[in-house]
Design an enzyme around this catalytic site. Sequence first.
Site, PDB file in Angstrom:
ATOM      1  CB  THR A  99      -0.930   0.007   1.223  1.00 28.69           C
ATOM      2  OG1 THR A  99      -1.755  -1.161   1.179  1.00 28.69           O
ATOM      3  CG2 THR A  99      -1.814   1.244   1.223  1.00 28.69           C
ATOM      4  CE  LYS A 175      -5.238  -1.943   0.694  1.00 25.73           C
ATOM      5  NZ  LYS A 175      -3.948  -2.615   0.755  1.00 25.73           N
ATOM      6  CE  LYS A 243       1.580   1.873   5.136  1.00 22.77           C
ATOM      7  NZ  LYS A 243       1.110   1.070   3.974  1.00 22.77           N
TER       8      LYS A 243
END
Length: 292
Positions: A99, A175, A243
Amino acid sequence: MIKRKKVSIIGLGAMGMSISKVLLSSGWDVYGVDLRSEIIDEFKGCGGYPLANTSEAAKNTKLIVLMVINEKQCDEVLFGTYGGFENFNKDTIVINCSTVSAEYAKKTESRLREYKTGYLDAPVSGGKKGATNGTLSIMVSGSDEYLEKSKVVLEVISSKIYYLGIEIGLGSSMKMINQLLVGIHIVSAAEAINLAKKVGLDFKKVYEVIKHSAGNSWAFEDRVPRMSEEVNEITSTVDIFLKDLAIVLKKSEALNINLPVSKAAFNQYRKSHESGMGNEDDSAVYKNYLDI
């Protein structure tokens, strides 16, 4: 003699190890890179071939799957001292399932193009369960030629491959949207469970009712069982969602879009991190509400 299929997995955490096992059970020769000796021992015990670094992986395989934590690790394994760039060539395809931001994906594809190396922006969803069962959803953008060459491995580890277009970054953008929702849903589930406890509802009955009601979500169903007891197995950490939601908020700032619910969820993961829970399972955000 049938030529065996070969692939390298860079990063053998919960996700990387799980997809490695699926590929091994499907008859692939799987090469793996990870810094942790205990992880390498487990990988070798499953029939995998440990390698020291991505540079060695590039010597052995044309398909290289990245399943690392963040952009910094991606840079290290691709372009660091022992990065694969030394042995990348026109036959190499880097499939980045990590990611990262769309901007990072674009920059990396551009750098790899200098080595005539292919790049697919291919983040995944489905968690460890999906990785273990070979039922991940993969959000892919990039050259359709590289996708066709990579399907041989992607189809083994997934049940759905969504091709979003040739433009690098579209996969990572998708995503990002997914992580916005899941990150919020986990925090919402934590709030709901703690409120349910405060009003005297039975934990198991709350879980059963919501699981079959309109308030359910994938995150509620998957994470809530881990909010009732000490978590031994970590499938995704608090810091990972810190994150991921930071990527969401950075993009919203760049676009001058206000996302107050995403900010509120981000603050809960930050609170967990500041309380020393950064490396705990992300379901640990429920602990933020225990003293309320």
